[in-house]
Design a protein around this motif. Structure first.
Motif, PDB file in Angstrom:
ATOM      1  N   MET A  11     -85.517  25.466 -63.892  1.00 18.07           N
ATOM      2  CA  MET A  11     -85.554  26.075 -62.559  1.00 18.07           C
ATOM      3  C   MET A  11     -84.253  25.835 -61.802  1.00 18.07           C
ATOM      4  O   MET A  11     -83.767  26.721 -61.086  1.00 18.07           O
ATOM      5  CB  MET A  11     -86.747  25.531 -61.762  1.00 18.07           C
ATOM      6  N   ILE A  12     -83.674  24.659 -61.942  1.00 16.12           N
ATOM      7  CA  ILE A  12     -82.400  24.367 -61.269  1.00 16.12           C
ATOM      8  C   ILE A  12     -81.293  25.248 -61.838  1.00 16.12           C
ATOM      9  O   ILE A  12     -80.476  25.813 -61.093  1.00 16.12           O
ATOM     10  CB  ILE A  12     -82.048  22.868 -61.427  1.00 16.12           C
ATOM     11  N   ILE A  13     -81.252  25.389 -63.153  1.00 16.28           N
ATOM     12  CA  ILE A  13     -80.232  26.248 -63.775  1.00 16.28           C
ATOM     13  C   ILE A  13     -80.403  27.691 -63.300  1.00 16.28           C
ATOM     14  O   ILE A  13     -79.421  28.382 -62.992  1.00 16.28           O
ATOM     15  CB  ILE A  13     -80.336  26.163 -65.313  1.00 16.28           C
ATOM     16  N   SER A  14     -81.660  28.145 -63.219  1.00 20.66           N
ATOM     17  CA  SER A  14     -81.920  29.510 -62.746  1.00 20.66           C
ATOM     18  C   SER A  14     -81.411  29.708 -61.319  1.00 20.66           C
ATOM     19  O   SER A  14     -80.772  30.726 -61.017  1.00 20.66           O
ATOM     20  CB  SER A  14     -83.421  29.793 -62.815  1.00 20.66           C
ATOM     21  N   SER A  15     -81.659  28.745 -60.439  1.00 20.07           N
ATOM     22  CA  SER A  15     -81.214  28.854 -59.051  1.00 20.07           C
ATOM     23  C   SER A  15     -79.696  28.839 -58.949  1.00 20.07           C
ATOM     24  O   SER A  15     -79.103  29.569 -58.145  1.00 20.07           O
ATOM     25  CB  SER A  15     -81.816  27.713 -58.217  1.00 20.07           C
ATOM     26  N   ILE A  16     -79.054  28.030 -59.784  1.00 22.05           N
ATOM     27  CA  ILE A  16     -77.584  27.960 -59.757  1.00 22.05           C
ATOM     28  C   ILE A  16     -76.991  29.278 -60.245  1.00 22.05           C
ATOM     29  O   ILE A  16     -76.020  29.798 -59.670  1.00 22.05           O
ATOM     30  CB  ILE A  16     -77.094  26.775 -60.610  1.00 22.05           C
ATOM     31  N   ILE A  17     -77.568  29.844 -61.296  1.00 25.45           N
ATOM     32  CA  ILE A  17     -77.081  31.140 -61.795  1.00 25.45           C
ATOM     33  C   ILE A  17     -77.215  32.203 -60.712  1.00 25.45           C
ATOM     34  O   ILE A  17     -76.287  33.002 -60.479  1.00 25.45           O
ATOM     35  CB  ILE A  17     -77.868  31.555 -63.056  1.00 25.45           C
ATOM     36  N   LYS A  18     -78.362  32.221 -60.035  1.00 23.62           N
ATOM     37  CA  LYS A  18     -78.565  33.183 -58.953  1.00 23.62           C
ATOM     38  C   LYS A  18     -77.539  32.977 -57.844  1.00 23.62           C
ATOM     39  O   LYS A  18     -76.954  33.951 -57.333  1.00 23.62           O
ATOM     40  CB  LYS A  18     -79.979  33.029 -58.399  1.00 23.62           C
ATOM     41  N   LEU A  19     -77.288  31.733 -57.471  1.00 18.57           N
ATOM     42  CA  LEU A  19     -76.313  31.437 -56.411  1.00 18.57           C
ATOM     43  C   LEU A  19     -74.920  31.907 -56.809  1.00 18.57           C
ATOM     44  O   LEU A  19     -74.212  32.530 -55.998  1.00 18.57           O
ATOM     45  CB  LEU A  19     -76.311  29.936 -56.125  1.00 18.57           C
ATOM     46  N   VAL A  20     -74.523  31.648 -58.039  1.00 20.63           N
ATOM     47  CA  VAL A  20     -73.185  32.031 -58.494  1.00 20.63           C
ATOM     48  C   VAL A  20     -73.018  33.550 -58.474  1.00 20.63           C
ATOM     49  O   VAL A  20     -72.007  34.078 -57.995  1.00 20.63           O
ATOM     50  CB  VAL A  20     -72.921  31.468 -59.910  1.00 20.63           C
ATOM     51  N   ILE A  21     -74.020  34.267 -58.984  1.00 17.66           N
ATOM     52  CA  ILE A  21     -73.921  35.731 -59.029  1.00 17.66           C
ATOM     53  C   ILE A  21     -73.841  36.309 -57.614  1.00 17.66           C
ATOM     54  O   ILE A  21     -73.002  37.178 -57.325  1.00 17.66           O
ATOM     55  CB  ILE A  21     -75.131  36.329 -59.774  1.00 17.66           C
ATOM     56  N   ILE A  22     -74.706  35.836 -56.719  1.00 12.54           N
ATOM     57  CA  ILE A  22     -74.745  36.382 -55.366  1.00 12.54           C
ATOM     58  C   ILE A  22     -73.456  36.062 -54.615  1.00 12.54           C
ATOM     59  O   ILE A  22     -72.899  36.925 -53.908  1.00 12.54           O
ATOM     60  CB  ILE A  22     -75.976  35.840 -54.602  1.00 12.54           C
ATOM     61  N   GLU A  23     -72.939  34.857 -54.772  1.00 14.46           N
ATOM     62  CA  GLU A  23     -71.702  34.491 -54.076  1.00 14.46           C
ATOM     63  C   GLU A  23     -70.509  35.254 -54.651  1.00 14.46           C
ATOM     64  O   GLU A  23     -69.644  35.721 -53.911  1.00 14.46           O
ATOM     65  CB  GLU A  23     -71.481  32.980 -54.190  1.00 14.46           C
ATOM     66  N   TYR A  24     -70.475  35.386 -55.976  1.00 15.09           N
ATOM     67  CA  TYR A  24     -69.353  36.076 -56.613  1.00 15.09           C
ATOM     68  C   TYR A  24     -69.334  37.556 -56.262  1.00 15.09           C
ATOM     69  O   TYR A  24     -68.281  38.139 -55.996  1.00 15.09           O
ATOM     70  CB  TYR A  24     -69.424  35.886 -58.125  1.00 15.09           C
ATOM     71  N   LYS A  25     -70.513  38.179 -56.242  1.00 19.46           N
ATOM     72  CA  LYS A  25     -70.620  39.609 -55.950  1.00 19.46           C
ATOM     73  C   LYS A  25     -70.748  39.902 -54.460  1.00 19.46           C
ATOM     74  O   LYS A  25     -70.765  41.072 -54.063  1.00 19.46           O
ATOM     75  CB  LYS A  25     -71.830  40.201 -56.678  1.00 19.46           C
ATOM     76  N   ASP A  26     -70.859  38.860 -53.649  1.00 26.78           N
ATOM     77  CA  ASP A  26     -71.048  39.005 -52.208  1.00 26.78           C
ATOM     78  C   ASP A  26     -72.310  39.814 -51.892  1.00 26.78           C
ATOM     79  O   ASP A  26     -72.316  40.698 -51.046  1.00 26.78           O
ATOM     80  CB  ASP A  26     -69.829  39.664 -51.563  1.00 26.78           C
ATOM     81  N   PHE A  27     -73.392  39.489 -52.585  1.00 25.17           N
ATOM     82  CA  PHE A  27     -74.676  40.124 -52.351  1.00 25.17           C
ATOM     83  C   PHE A  27     -75.407  39.436 -51.202  1.00 25.17           C
ATOM     84  O   PHE A  27     -75.092  38.293 -50.859  1.00 25.17           O
ATOM     85  CB  PHE A  27     -75.558  40.048 -53.608  1.00 25.17           C
ATOM     86  N   PRO A  28     -76.395  40.107 -50.623  1.00 27.60           N
ATOM     87  CA  PRO A  28     -77.243  39.453 -49.617  1.00 27.60           C
ATOM     88  C   PRO A  28     -78.138  38.414 -50.286  1.00 27.60           C
ATOM     89  O   PRO A  28     -78.356  38.464 -51.503  1.00 27.60           O
ATOM     90  CB  PRO A  28     -78.058  40.609 -49.038  1.00 27.60           C
TER      91      PRO A  28
END
Length: 810
Positions: free
Chosen positions: A563-580
């Motif tokens: 679950m922690i790895i999943s949350s980190i992956i989500k954070l990285v993608i959203i920050e990198y792509k500048d998603f909401p």
């Protein structure tokens, strides 16, 4: 008629204004490529007249007002007998050949124009007609040619609400389709054909980019032109068209013919006004021909034959069940064990209906899940009711609705409806894991149920695939065939625009959330099934084996790490792509363009969505580990303070997950730390809250919540929720695309009523689908691949018989 008259007007005015004149002939081939030099516009076609950026709702369609104002003038000229105008219309139609317009289309347009000339001639000749001798003949001739005004009347016109973004000028589909007149002595007919044109503007004129912005509306006037702030890249703004315009044309005209005529008219208008705003025109004509009939579609006919065959078998199976099986004791009809008899009885509407409507609660089962499943589906349908109305582009006040929608606090319940999908991930992981733990944690478990036995996992995968795929396939088949022919109207189109021709196979291998996303999205809402299957194939064995082989602590550690790895992956993608931080509307409507990419990179990816599934597995393990081994009683006595703490934390987490982004939705702004916090804990908070609710209610600590969620009415509704999930988007789209006129958003009460209607209609359709397809497929699956439970029962029975046989021999 209106198109002809507008072409005339364009020609006249173009010849008068030398500053906007074309090089060479007006109709030469060079201009057909639309490479003329237009004056550059000084402001946005959408917003240059708006002084307040917060009131920037308008799609400024003044460019098209000439079309209607002058066309109305020519219509009046025809009624007044102005022969000069009508004769010029004939000349213009004859020149349509130079526009690559087909000869049959030109011929029918010419017949329309000449009929207008004849009508004007009769009006001119009988202006002074007042006696009884000439009046009847005059009226007869007028009536014979009055159909040309029906053509004009069926065309789209300037509606009310343009300042509120009304870009749907659809006209009258039914009026156009009723036009059918004999055009020659051979008896050939001029038939009306409704065409809907979509006019798209350039991306530089994106009407959403300044909405919600704090910058001055005239900021661009004070900025020096430089390579860094030039945004004119020639791309089209494709989220929605600048204008949806209905035209009534003869049925001999193709989409290409209508597009050529409309494109020239628009380019001429742009040249006259000095604007270059339209980047593309697409046309879809609703023509009825033999090639479009269902009888000419082999796949549609196969679907129809399948439906007929299913109906016949269901009737036969029901009658056999009622008159043979139900009226006689089991020992009197030994043929019941025959394969064919089992097959037809699987389609018995009587037995299947009783099984679905059975609402009896059973000991050792998690009855709370029935309420969670049904209410979560209602929440999804609420969100989809709004989504599919907006996505259908059949709303005449879409932009002001999009702006005002995020401003209300209660609308967070609607925009956060995607959280309800996490309910189904949680339920899927919990139910599968619960029964797996229930079987394998017994002292007398069979060797075949060992988590280390690869055969048991293979059977598990095959069983899961065969359980859901047949019903899924039938719904897809009907979606791309029979449902295509159920309605018509100005907005009507197939539910699946491309008919699932390219990507259907990705759905059946449950990889449609990865493959061909940029080519075709077949039954887009079934991304959930792909994720769910991937969770069961990859995550389930890892978690089950870890918990059973090494116990609770290692299982919790592995689950937490994933679950922690999943949350980190989500954070990285959203920050990198500048998603909401979540896929929801905000006051700054520019976010709408980001949501498409958010869907592909975040929303449908299993490595982002796996947390609720894992939490479901954890809850299932705790329910088995902390209760008796036979699981006949799942109650656990918890201290009062622990119950209070649990419900308090659950309530806080649930409210945070739903309403934690309200300020972001209202303003479009969010601090970086709050964004990161919600990315990491927003969705997990909802899954944890739901996990506590299910755990507390199952163990006897739910109080009134357990009473509500365990209501017996939810049991049959829960059983048909899978079919409701597959069918409700189709039902919503059929409703939205079948409208003869645009939809108008008013109040939340209006949408709540539509949601209730959608829930009722979806579950009614789901009930019949479950009777005719899901239940029979499940029984046939049991015949071909018996469940482990039935194998165990049969094995025990065989053992008992062998034991009795040995005793008799002794």
């Amino acid at each position: 008629m209106k198109l002809i008259l507008f072409l005339i007007f364009c020609v006249n005015l173009t010849q008068e204004k030398s500053s906007y004149s074309f090089d060479g002939s007006l109709f030469d081939s060079k201009e057909l490529e639309y490479d003329e030099i237009d004056e550059k516009a000084t402001g946005s076609v959408f917003s240059r007249y708006m002084a307040d950026s917060k009131a920037q709702l308008i799609l400024d369609l003044d460019l098209f007002h000439h079309f209607f104002n002058y066309a109305e003038a020519y219509k009046n000229g025809a009624e007044d007998g102005n022969l000069e105008i009508m004769k010029y219309a004939v000349e213009m139609v004859e020149k349509l050949k130079a526009f690559d317009v087909s000869a049959p289309c030109v011929g029918d347009m010419l017949h329309l124009a000449w009929t207008g000339v004849e009508y004007a001639t009769h009006v001119e000749e009988h202006k002074n007609c007042s006696d009884c001798k000439c009046t009847p003949l005059f009226q007869q001739k007028k009536n014979e040619r009055h159909w040309i005004f029906n053509v004009f009347d069926a065309m789209g016109k300037v509606p009310a609400g343009i300042s509120s973004g009304n870009n749907l000028w659809v006209g009258s589909w039914s009026t156009c389709r009723k036009i059918e007149v004999v055009k020659n002595r051979q008896g050939q007919k001029w038939k009306g054909q409704y065409c809907l044109a979509n006019v798209h503007a350039y991306e530089r004129d994106n009407p959403l980019k300044n909405i919600g912005s704090v910058d001055a509306v005239d900021k661009h006037c004070f900025e020096p032109v430089s390579p860094t702030n030039i945004t004119d890249d020639g791309q089209c703004f494709n989220l929605f068209p600048l204008l949806k315009f209905g035209v009534c044309m003869p049925n001999t005209c193709t989409d290409h013919d209508v597009k050529r005529m409309l494109t020239f008219a628009i380019r001429a208008a742009e040249a006259m006004t000095g604007m270059n705003k339209v980047c593309d025109v697409s046309v879809e004509c609703r023509v009825e021909s033999n090639s479009d009939a269902m009888s000419q579609n082999p796949l549609a006919m196969f679907a129809l034959y399948l439906l007929i065959a299913t109906t016949v078998i269901a009737i036969f199976g029901t009658l056999y069940d009622l008159f043979i099986i139900q009226n006689n004791p089991p020992e009197s009809h030994p043929a019941i064990n025959h394969g064919f008899i089992k097959f037809i009885l699987a389609y018995s509407l009587y037995s299947n209906g009783l099984e679905i409507l059975q609402s009896k609660k059973r000991d050792g089962e998690i009855n709370t899940l029935h309420g969670v499943r049904f209410l979560s589906m209602c929440w999804i349908i609420l969100g989809h009711t709004y989504y599919y109305i907006g996505a259908s582009l059949t709303t005449d006040n879409l932009i002001p609705t999009l702006i005002n929608f995020p401003q209300q606090f209660y609308t967070q319940i609607i925009v956060q409806a995607p959280l309800a999908v996490d309910s189904f991930f949680f339920l899927s992981g919990m139910l599968a894991a619960f029964f797996f733990f229930k079987k394998t944690m017994k002292a007398d478990k069979p060797p075949s149920m060992s988590p280390m036995n690869p055969i048991s996992w293979l059977l598990y995968y095959v069983k899961r695939y065969t359980r859901i795929t047949p019903t899924y396939a039938v719904v897809m088949l009907f979606d791309v065939t029979l449902f295509t022919y159920v309605s018509n109207g100005p907005f009507w189109r197939p539910i699946e625009k491309q008919g699932c021709r390219h990507a259907w196979w990705t759905n059946f291998i449950y990889l449609n959330n990865f493959l061909l996303q940029d080519v075709e999205c077949c039954m887009g809402w079934t991304w959930y099934l792909a994720n769910d299957m991937q969770f069961h194939v990859v995550l389930m064995p890892i978690l089950i084996i870890t918990f059973l082989k090494w116990g609770m602590k290692p299982g919790m550690i592995v689950s937490s790490v994933i679950m922690i790895i999943s949350s980190i992956i989500k954070l990285v993608i959203i920050e990198y792509k500048d998603f909401p931080p979540a896929p929801l509307l905000t006051a700054k409507l520019q976010i709408v363009k980001q949501l498409d990419e958010y869907w592909n990179h975040v929303y449908v990816r299993p490595y982002v969505r796996c947390t609720p599934f894992i939490i479901g597995v954890i809850v299932a393990y705790l329910l088995n580990a902390w209760t008796t081994k036979d699981q006949k009683d799942l109650r656990i006595k918890l201290e009062r303070k622990h119950v209070i703490i649990g419900w308090t934390c659950s309530t806080i987490l649930g409210l945070y997950s739903v309403f934690g982004l309200y300020w972001f939705a209202k303003t479009g702004d969010i601090s970086e730390w709050w964004k990161i916090l919600y990315i990491l804990f927003g969705r997990p908070a909802y899954a944890l809250a739901l996990g506590w609710v299910v755990f507390a209610c199952t163990t006897g600590n739910g109080g009134p919540v357990d009473t509500i969620l365990s209501w017996r009415l939810f049991v049959p509704l829960s059983k048909i929720t899978f079919c409701a999930y597959l069918l409700h988007p189709i039902m919503l789209q059929i409703y939205n695309l079948s409208r003869p006129q645009p939809f108008h958003f008013t109040t939340f009460g209006q949408m709540l009523r539509h949601t209730v209607e959608a829930v009722v209609a979806s579950y009614l359709m789901a009930f019949f689908f479950a009777l005719a397809f899901e239940k029979p497929f499940t029984k046939i699956d049991e015949m071909l691949l018996p469940s482990t439970k039935k194998v165990e029962v049969k094995s025990k029975k065989v053992d008992q018989e062998l034991e009795l046989l040995n005793q008799s021999r002794n």
